[in-house]
Design a protein around this motif. Structure first.
Motif, PDB file in Angstrom:
ATOM      1  N   ASN A 233       0.777  -1.221  -0.075  1.00 62.09           N
ATOM      2  CA  ASN A 233      -0.063  -0.088  -0.078  1.00 62.09           C
ATOM      3  C   ASN A 233       0.837   1.489   0.057  1.00 62.09           C
ATOM      4  O   ASN A 233       2.069   1.197   0.021  1.00 62.09           O
ATOM      5  CB  ASN A 233      -0.963   0.112   1.120  1.00 62.09           C
ATOM      6  CG  ASN A 233      -0.459   0.257   2.322  1.00 62.09           C
ATOM      7  OD1 ASN A 233       0.614   0.461   2.625  1.00 62.09           O
ATOM      8  ND2 ASN A 233      -1.133   0.137   3.566  1.00 62.09           N
ATOM      9  N   LYS A 234       0.236   2.356   0.193  1.00 60.76           N
ATOM     10  CA  LYS A 234       0.667   3.635   0.131  1.00 60.76           C
ATOM     11  C   LYS A 234       1.999   4.100   0.956  1.00 60.76           C
ATOM     12  O   LYS A 234       2.736   4.856   0.888  1.00 60.76           O
ATOM     13  CB  LYS A 234      -0.125   5.011  -0.329  1.00 60.76           C
ATOM     14  CG  LYS A 234      -0.863   4.932   1.157  1.00 60.76           C
ATOM     15  CD  LYS A 234      -1.972   6.082   0.805  1.00 60.76           C
ATOM     16  CE  LYS A 234      -2.751   6.370   2.088  1.00 60.76           C
ATOM     17  NZ  LYS A 234      -3.681   7.677   2.023  1.00 60.76           N
ATOM     18  N   LYS A 244       0.510  -4.807   9.985  1.00 62.91           N
ATOM     19  CA  LYS A 244       1.351  -4.220   8.793  1.00 62.91           C
ATOM     20  C   LYS A 244       2.848  -4.569   9.266  1.00 62.91           C
ATOM     21  O   LYS A 244       3.568  -4.625  10.088  1.00 62.91           O
ATOM     22  CB  LYS A 244       1.159  -2.768   8.978  1.00 62.91           C
ATOM     23  CG  LYS A 244      -0.399  -2.159   9.034  1.00 62.91           C
ATOM     24  CD  LYS A 244      -0.953  -2.707   7.676  1.00 62.91           C
ATOM     25  CE  LYS A 244      -2.476  -1.825   7.599  1.00 62.91           C
ATOM     26  NZ  LYS A 244      -3.389  -2.403   8.572  1.00 62.91           N
TER      27      LYS A 244
END
Length: 419
Positions: A233-234, A244
């Motif tokens: 992701n970003k 994460k």
């Protein structure tokens, strides 16, 4: 009492003693008989789960304990996990087989979800695909107990309680699960070495040694990883089980492959491993490595101060940043690149020696210059603050001056090269 009161309220002339005797007679069923079993060497091992409550880093936490017991000699093996999921189940088998140095011909299980996919009938069960693959790879047969008949694998049923009591009744506080598993391994070593009166004073380890020649040959360790393809992701992280994990920021928007193990996670890009993380069993946690954000931080050096990456950085690295780089985070980003190539220990030694040489000070350029050289030699020869570059330049200039003095070209002292 309730039955007697109900009958009395219904108008029946009956005593409590009569009711009590009647109930006792109804419940007095024939007790189950057990058939003693004799096992051959290398024939059967049994598996089961048990739970253990431990204090890890000051907090109470429940762990799952995978327990194996050999039917012939009661050799016990156990390992702690965060859950009873398939990766933990498979990993425990690999560790057990590697420990005993071979594979028993049959493994016995109860009706746990990781082993039984579905019931075909009351007595026939379909194994899970993962158990089937594992059994084919290692060449063992599997057998399941009847429903609610844990006594059919009585060795391991008793072993769960036995191991839990013997290992953790006196010590239940550890810094982390690795320390707890090491302690459990040491305790099992002692338990398996104790002679047993039931086996002519032979220890479980002695009997396991006798079993060795009857075991199936040990295969290379089975890869138990769960594999996933995930988009970055970003924030340059991938999400696994709500947690994460960072990857290099050049991969934002691209797909990477994650191999998930019980203790760690390996992440690959184009079949090349790009990073490894310790697996988190929290919820919505972030596991960040600051070196994954070098490209981004070079463009936005000010973002390093309050970033998650900075908060999770190695404390030794944080100390260097706070002491020398709070006013110049851009140079610190370059230092991280140097550390990734040379290791933090080497850089710390260079910084410690630079600190003792006041005129030099500490900055990335000096660290970069010294990190690929013999630090001790460089610093010992430069106690007055003269760098290696300065020494080399002085030597070249002196050689040039000598050459001019020996040439036929008119030479004036005022124009000679002087250091």
């Amino acid at each position: 009492i309730d039955i007697y009161e109900s009958l009395a309220e219904g108008g029946y002339d009956i005593s409590y003693c009569t009711v009590s005797n009647y109930i006792k007679a109804k419940l007095d069923k024939a007790k189950e008989a057990y058939v003693r079993q004799e096992y051959k060497l290398g024939d059967v091992a049994e598996f089961d789960w048990g739970h253990v409550n431990l204090i890890i880093a000051g907090k109470t936490k429940a762990f799952q304990m995978a327990v194996f017991t050999t039917a012939k000699g009661n050799f016990r093996f156990a390992h702690l996990y965060n859950n009873q999921k398939m990766q933990s189940f498979l990993d425990s088998h690999v560790k057990f087989f590697n420990k005993v140095g071979g594979v028993h011909k049959t493994l016995v299980y109860d009706n746990m979800k990781v082993a039984v996919a579905r019931f075909v009938s009351k007595t026939e069960k379909m194994p899970t695909e993962d158990l089937l693959k594992l059994s084919i790879y290692y060449g063992f047969k599997h057998r399941f107990c009847n429903a609610r008949r844990g006594n059919e694998k009585g060795h391991v049923e008793k072993s769960v309680e036995y191991v839990r009591r013997k290992a953790f009744s006196k010590k239940d506080t550890f810094e982390n699960i690795d320390e707890a598993n090491k302690y459990l391994e040491d305790m099992l070593e002692k338990l398996n070495s104790k002679p047993s009166k039931y086996h002519d004073n032979k220890s479980p380890s002695d009997i396991l040694e006798e079993e060795f020649q009857y075991l199936n040959a040990l295969m290379p360790s089975y890869d138990i990883a769960k594999t996933m393809e995930i988009r970055v992701n970003k924030y340059s992280v991938v999400t696994i089980d709500e947690n994460k994990y960072s990857v290099p920021d050049a991969l934002v928007g691209k797909f990477v492959t994650a191999k998930i193990y019980p203790e760690n996670i390996l992440i690959y890009n184009n079949n090349n491993m790009i990073t490894e993380h310790l697996r988190s069993y929290g919820r919505h946690t972030w596991s960040i490595k600051i070196e994954h954000y070098l490209k981004t931080l070079k463009k936005k050096p000010g973002a390093i101060h309050s970033s998650t990456a900075m908060q999770q950085m190695n404390p030794r690295l944080q100390a260097i940043f706070n002491k020398y780089y709070t006013e110049n985070p851009k140079d610190f980003i370059e230092l991280i690149e140097i550390i990734s190539e040379n290791g933090l220990d080497k850089i710390e030694k260079i910084i410690n020696k630079l600190e003792r040489i006041a005129p030099l000070g500490v900055d990335t350029e000096k660290i970069k210059m010294l990190c690929n050289r013999s630090t001790d030699t460089v610093l010992e020869n430069n106690k007055e603050g003269i760098t290696e570059i300065e020494k080399h330049s002085k030597s070249l200039l002196n050689q040039y001056a000598t050459m001019l003095n020996n040439s036929a070209v008119p030479f004036h002292k005022e124009t000679s090269i002087i250091w």
